[in-house]
Design a protein around this motif. Structure first.
Motif, PDB file in Angstrom:
ATOM      1  N   PHE A   7       0.895  -1.183   0.000  1.00 13.47           N
ATOM      2  CA  PHE A   7       0.000   0.000   0.000  1.00 13.47           C
ATOM      3  C   PHE A   7       0.913   1.207   0.000  1.00 13.47           C
ATOM      4  N   ASP A  52       4.738   2.879   8.438  1.00 12.39           N
ATOM      5  CA  ASP A  52       3.789   1.786   8.221  1.00 12.39           C
ATOM      6  C   ASP A  52       4.076   1.244   6.837  1.00 12.39           C
ATOM      7  N   ASP A  55       2.205  -6.210   6.575  1.00  9.97           N
ATOM      8  CA  ASP A  55       1.759  -4.902   7.087  1.00  9.97           C
ATOM      9  C   ASP A  55       2.306  -4.738   8.497  1.00  9.97           C
ATOM     10  N   LEU A  56       3.080  -3.694   8.717  1.00 12.23           N
ATOM     11  CA  LEU A  56       3.723  -3.512  10.022  1.00 12.23           C
ATOM     12  C   LEU A  56       3.909  -2.033  10.292  1.00 12.23           C
ATOM     13  N   THR A  57       3.743  -1.627  11.538  1.00  8.22           N
ATOM     14  CA  THR A  57       4.010  -0.231  11.910  1.00  8.22           C
ATOM     15  C   THR A  57       4.965  -0.177  13.094  1.00  8.22           C
ATOM     16  N   GLU A  67      -3.015  -3.896  15.759  1.00  2.00           N
ATOM     17  CA  GLU A  67      -2.435  -2.558  15.638  1.00  2.00           C
ATOM     18  C   GLU A  67      -3.109  -1.511  16.528  1.00  2.00           C
ATOM     19  N   GLU A  78       2.092  -2.063  15.156  1.00  2.00           N
ATOM     20  CA  GLU A  78       1.342  -3.054  14.371  1.00  2.00           C
ATOM     21  C   GLU A  78       2.190  -4.278  14.094  1.00  2.00           C
TER      22      GLU A  78
HETATM   23 MN    MN Z   1      -0.248  -0.879   8.486  1.00  2.00          MN
END
Ligand code: MN
Ligand code: GLY
Ligand code: MN
Length: 351
Positions: free
Chosen positions: A183, A214, A225-227, A318, A332
């Motif tokens: 994204f 993010d 997907d990681l924050t 998250e 996240e």
């Molecule tokens: Mn994310």
């Protein structure tokens, strides 16, 4: 074990649906293996058709197995009509969360003798449980994500803009074997981090800034997907306190994840903890979301979801606190539900 399509057909038989028109790209890919665009599936209890236009004929034949490939000659709706007539379809299911109102009307108009039946969630429910091949791709995506994070950490310094950092990461992902970022990469510094889905700006990173990153990586269609939030210098005590609260909310909810637990309870563990610490009003979104062929897919990890956790589910956790005008903290992670509990796929990455 039944194949993916055979499992869809079991539901079609139960619902007395003669044929099912599958239009959502992720579902088309899940059932056929086709990774391109502009293609739909038409499946009956016995036959499988793959419909696309001439631009994708070659790729369709290469990617798909067990489908009769139909190339659209006039319009898509007429191709569907011809198939439905030839196969004497009385009830035709369509993906009501995907087709537009105009497309639905065209279908109804073109097939006057056929009942057009809205269908939702059949394939999405199957996709909730990842098989070994899917988990392997998700792990590969996470490992590129991990390397991207290390790259980010070495790059991060005052003077660079949020956009500089996002552009460099996009390049790094592709150079490291990822297809692209899952994204639009979020790099949000200082008070920009209070926007949950911030867009990178030309703001320059300052010393003593906090920077929220993010990031996700797409790998053969599968996403991550990681924050994380990074601090360049001194951390102000209030921010430090909030960071600790969000991290503890993340830890507590993950600890409770195991098969048999209802999803809303996981959401409430994190939300209740943040609420008790006085920041409940600053955490508005759901705790997480399923992830796989889509970044956001079923199951939603929200307070309204009474679905029971099952082994093979992969989703994000998250929790966050966003203080408008000041900044936001979100931590996240991605988890895989196992037989006894869960595995944090993104554990150990700067947490
Ligand atoms: Mn994310
Ligand atoms: N990166 C989008 C999300 O965390 O849901
Ligand atoms: Mn997410």
């Amino acid at each position: 074990m039944r194949s993916r399509i055979e499992r869809v057909i079991v539901t079609l038989v139960k619902e007395r649906i003669d044929a099912f028109l599958i239009t959502k790209a992720a579902n088309v890919r899940y059932l056929s293996g086709y990774s391109g665009e502009d293609a739909i599936l038409f499946i009956t209890h016995k036959r499988r058709f793959f419909i696309t236009d001439s631009r994708y004929a070659l790729q369709a034949r290469k990617d798909t197995k067990g489908f009769t490939v139909k190339i659209i000659k006039s319009t898509l709706t007429e191709t569907v009509r011809d198939l439905a007539r030839a196969l004497k379809v009385r009830r035709l299911g369509f993906e009501c969360n995907d087709l537009t109102h105009a497309q639905h009307e065209r279908l109804v108009r073109t097939l006057p003798g056929t009942e057009i039946v809205p269908v939702s969630d059949i394939i999405e429910k199957l996709r909730q449980i990842k098989d070994a091949g899917e988990i392997r791709l998700i792990r590969r995506s996470v490992s590129i994500l991990e390397r991207s994070l290390i790259r980010f950490k070495t790059m991060l310094m005052p003077g660079l803009t949020e956009r500089d950092l996002a552009a460099e990461l996009e390049h790094f992902i592709k150079a490291s074997g990822g297809e692209k970022s899952s994204f639009d990469i979020i790099v949000a510094s200082g008070s920009n981090s209070a926007f949950p889905h911030a867009r990178p700006t030309n703001r320059r990173i300052k010393s003593n800034d906090m920077v929220l990153l993010d990031l996700g990586v797409e790998c053969e269609g599968y996403n991550s997907d990681l924050t994380r939030v990074f601090f360049l210098g001194k951390i102000n005590p209030r921010t430090k306190k909030i960071y600790g609260i969000v991290k503890e909310a993340n830890r507590r909810s993950i600890k409770a994840i195991r098969p048999g637990v209802e999803i809303f309870k996981i959401d409430e563990i994190a939300r209740g903890f943040i609420r008790k610490r006085g920041f409940g009003a600053y955490f508005g979104h759901a705790l997480g979301h399923g992830i796989g062929l889509e970044v956001h897919e079923s199951p939603s990890i929200s307070g309204r979801n009474h679905t029971v956790l099952k082994p093979g589910m992969v989703f994000t956790i998250e929790p966050a606190v966003y203080l408008p005008g000041r900044g936001g903290i979100r931590i996240e992670d991605m988890v895989l539900v196992t037989k006894k509990g869960c595995e944090v796929l993104t554990d150990g990455i700067y947490k």
